[in-house]
Design an enzyme around this catalytic site. Structure first.
Site, PDB file in Angstrom:
ATOM      1  N   ARG A  68      42.414  88.638  33.125  1.00 60.25           N
ATOM      2  CA  ARG A  68      40.991  88.333  32.917  1.00 60.25           C
ATOM      3  C   ARG A  68      40.779  87.615  31.590  1.00 60.25           C
ATOM      4  O   ARG A  68      40.524  86.414  31.542  1.00 60.25           O
ATOM      5  CB  ARG A  68      40.157  89.617  32.983  1.00 60.25           C
ATOM      6  CG  ARG A  68      38.644  89.398  33.174  1.00 60.25           C
ATOM      7  CD  ARG A  68      37.888  89.022  31.922  1.00 60.25           C
ATOM      8  NE  ARG A  68      37.995  89.995  30.844  1.00 60.25           N
ATOM      9  CZ  ARG A  68      37.457  89.816  29.652  1.00 60.25           C
ATOM     10  NH1 ARG A  68      36.783  88.693  29.362  1.00 60.25           N
ATOM     11  NH2 ARG A  68      37.618  90.730  28.696  1.00 60.25           N
ATOM     12  N   ASP A  69      40.905  88.318  30.496  1.00 61.94           N
ATOM     13  CA  ASP A  69      40.618  87.731  29.188  1.00 61.94           C
ATOM     14  C   ASP A  69      41.601  86.618  28.854  1.00 61.94           C
ATOM     15  O   ASP A  69      41.262  85.655  28.164  1.00 61.94           O
ATOM     16  CB  ASP A  69      40.673  88.818  28.114  1.00 61.94           C
ATOM     17  CG  ASP A  69      39.921  88.446  26.855  1.00 61.94           C
ATOM     18  OD1 ASP A  69      39.355  87.346  26.803  1.00 61.94           O
ATOM     19  OD2 ASP A  69      39.897  89.259  25.918  1.00 61.94           O
ATOM     20  N   HIS A 108      40.507  96.732  21.168  1.00 58.93           N
ATOM     21  CA  HIS A 108      40.708  95.408  21.753  1.00 58.93           C
ATOM     22  C   HIS A 108      40.805  94.415  20.603  1.00 58.93           C
ATOM     23  O   HIS A 108      39.823  94.174  19.901  1.00 58.93           O
ATOM     24  CB  HIS A 108      39.529  95.063  22.669  1.00 58.93           C
ATOM     25  CG  HIS A 108      39.628  93.701  23.306  1.00 58.93           C
ATOM     26  ND1 HIS A 108      40.047  93.528  24.604  1.00 58.93           N
ATOM     27  CD2 HIS A 108      39.362  92.458  22.820  1.00 58.93           C
ATOM     28  CE1 HIS A 108      40.038  92.242  24.884  1.00 58.93           C
ATOM     29  NE2 HIS A 108      39.619  91.564  23.822  1.00 58.93           N
ATOM     30  N   HIS A 155      42.246  90.659  18.797  1.00 58.83           N
ATOM     31  CA  HIS A 155      42.725  89.278  18.897  1.00 58.83           C
ATOM     32  C   HIS A 155      43.587  88.975  17.672  1.00 58.83           C
ATOM     33  O   HIS A 155      43.587  89.716  16.691  1.00 58.83           O
ATOM     34  CB  HIS A 155      41.546  88.310  19.016  1.00 58.83           C
ATOM     35  CG  HIS A 155      40.891  88.365  20.361  1.00 58.83           C
ATOM     36  ND1 HIS A 155      40.893  87.297  21.230  1.00 58.83           N
ATOM     37  CD2 HIS A 155      40.220  89.354  21.005  1.00 58.83           C
ATOM     38  CE1 HIS A 155      40.251  87.628  22.344  1.00 58.83           C
ATOM     39  NE2 HIS A 155      39.835  88.881  22.226  1.00 58.83           N
ATOM     40  N   CYS A 202      37.610  84.290  23.449  1.00 58.07           N
ATOM     41  CA  CYS A 202      36.251  84.343  23.990  1.00 58.07           C
ATOM     42  C   CYS A 202      35.618  82.958  23.911  1.00 58.07           C
ATOM     43  O   CYS A 202      35.502  82.387  22.820  1.00 58.07           O
ATOM     44  CB  CYS A 202      35.406  85.346  23.210  1.00 58.07           C
ATOM     45  SG  CYS A 202      33.664  85.391  23.732  1.00 58.07           S
ATOM     46  N   ASN A 243      44.361  86.884  22.520  1.00 52.48           N
ATOM     47  CA  ASN A 243      44.511  88.322  22.321  1.00 52.48           C
ATOM     48  C   ASN A 243      45.841  88.608  21.631  1.00 52.48           C
ATOM     49  O   ASN A 243      46.781  87.814  21.684  1.00 52.48           O
ATOM     50  CB  ASN A 243      44.521  89.040  23.679  1.00 52.48           C
ATOM     51  CG  ASN A 243      43.201  88.946  24.397  1.00 52.48           C
ATOM     52  OD1 ASN A 243      42.319  89.766  24.209  1.00 52.48           O
ATOM     53  ND2 ASN A 243      43.059  87.933  25.249  1.00 52.48           N
TER      54      ASN A 243
END
Length: 298
Positions: free
Chosen positions: A12-13, A204, A206, A237, A246
């Site tokens: 996803r990300d 979470h 990055h 993002c 990430n």
């Protein structure tokens, strides 16, 4: 032996910002390779407007394939009520919702004020609890905002408290969306959150400024046990200017391996999955361990 849970977010990300559409079969193959490497928590897509995020238009098909893999806990992201209902209709058992700690990023990300987002998400949390669905609440830009700069720790903890009031059993991901957090900042926020509300938190991170692994270590030392990462260091993002990928799953797995912390990850299979992710057309890979020859023989 101490244990950490790695929650894989590459499907996803890691893929959402890629320009060329990644074929559904390639997304499913990525999920399967990551599962074969021992990863058992995975964010496999998001039910968002295909106009806003075209890459996620096939999430339903990816979720269906992922749910067939044994022991895999699949999460899909939903930005609003419409996304939540689409996820529920697709058979999702675990849904992630999100909002930003800062007003500026929330407006840029979902075009709503924080209070409007929180009001909508409060209803979703209530429905999820009533229907027995698992839910994760992601608090974006909890440490740094691309528009407002460093986020005061009390602001982040204030939003943690608001979310906890909705459901004390909810998992909250405290997110370094821009990758500009510092380890001491991460440690203080998690230490205070866990002291006040217990260990139901995830980090979470990055790796924009090369601090992703250091921040994971800081969160671990403060008591966090769930860590989001993306194989190959993919991601970023699209609504956070300057944010890059990430923290790489292989870097996080190596960190915990060196610390003697179990993750359930099979190292060589993970490197192969990370290579597959990094080779996806349009991907901008990051991370460090794939480039260390000695690590491949470890």
């Amino acid at each position: 032996m101490a244990e950490a849970v790695i929650s894989e977010v590459a499907p996803r990300d890691g893929l959402q910002s890629i320009g060329p559409f990644v074929p559904t079969a390639s997304k499913i193959e990525l999920v399967r390779r990551l599962h074969a490497a021992g990863l058992r928590r995975m964010e496999v897509g998001s039910f968002v407007s295909p106009k806003a995020v075209p890459q996620m238009a096939d999430t339903g098909a990816v979720l269906e394939a992922a749910l067939a893999l044994p022991g895999l806990e699949c999460t899909v992201l939903a930005p609003n009520r419409r996304g939540f209902e689409a996820a529920r209709a697709a058979g999702a058992q675990r849904v992630g919702v999100f909002m930003s700690v800062t007003e500026s990023h929330n407006l840029a990300n979902v075009n709503r004020s924080r209070m409007d987002s929180f009001s909508d998400l409060s209803g979703i949390v209530a429905d999820a609890v009533a229907s027995g669905m698992q839910l994760r609440f992601n608090l974006s830009c909890a440490f740094h905002c691309p528009f407002e700069g460093v986020v005061p720790e009390d602001d982040a903890l204030d939003w943690v408290e608001r979310v906890m009031a909705l459901d004390p059993g909810i998992e909250i991901s405290i997110c370094d969306t821009t990758g500009n957090a510092a380890p001491d900042q991460v440690h203080r926020v998690f230490e205070k959150a866990i002291r006040s509300w217990g260990p139901r938190f995830a980090f979470h991170g990055h790796d924009t400024y090369g601090m992703g692994v250091a921040n994971c270590a800081a969160a671990w030392e403060a008591g966090c046990r769930v860590f989001d990462s993306a194989a190959g260091g993919l991601g970023g993002c699209p609504f956070a200017p300057g944010a890059t990928g990430n923290v790489a799953t292989e870097d996080v797995a190596w960190l915990f391996r060196r610390m003697g912390v179990a993750t359930g990850v099979e190292w060589n299979a993970l490197l192969a999955a990370a290579d597959f992710a990094a080779d996806i057309p349009g991907a901008l890979p990051g991370g460090r361990m794939r480039a260390v020859p000695a690590a491949r023989a470890a």
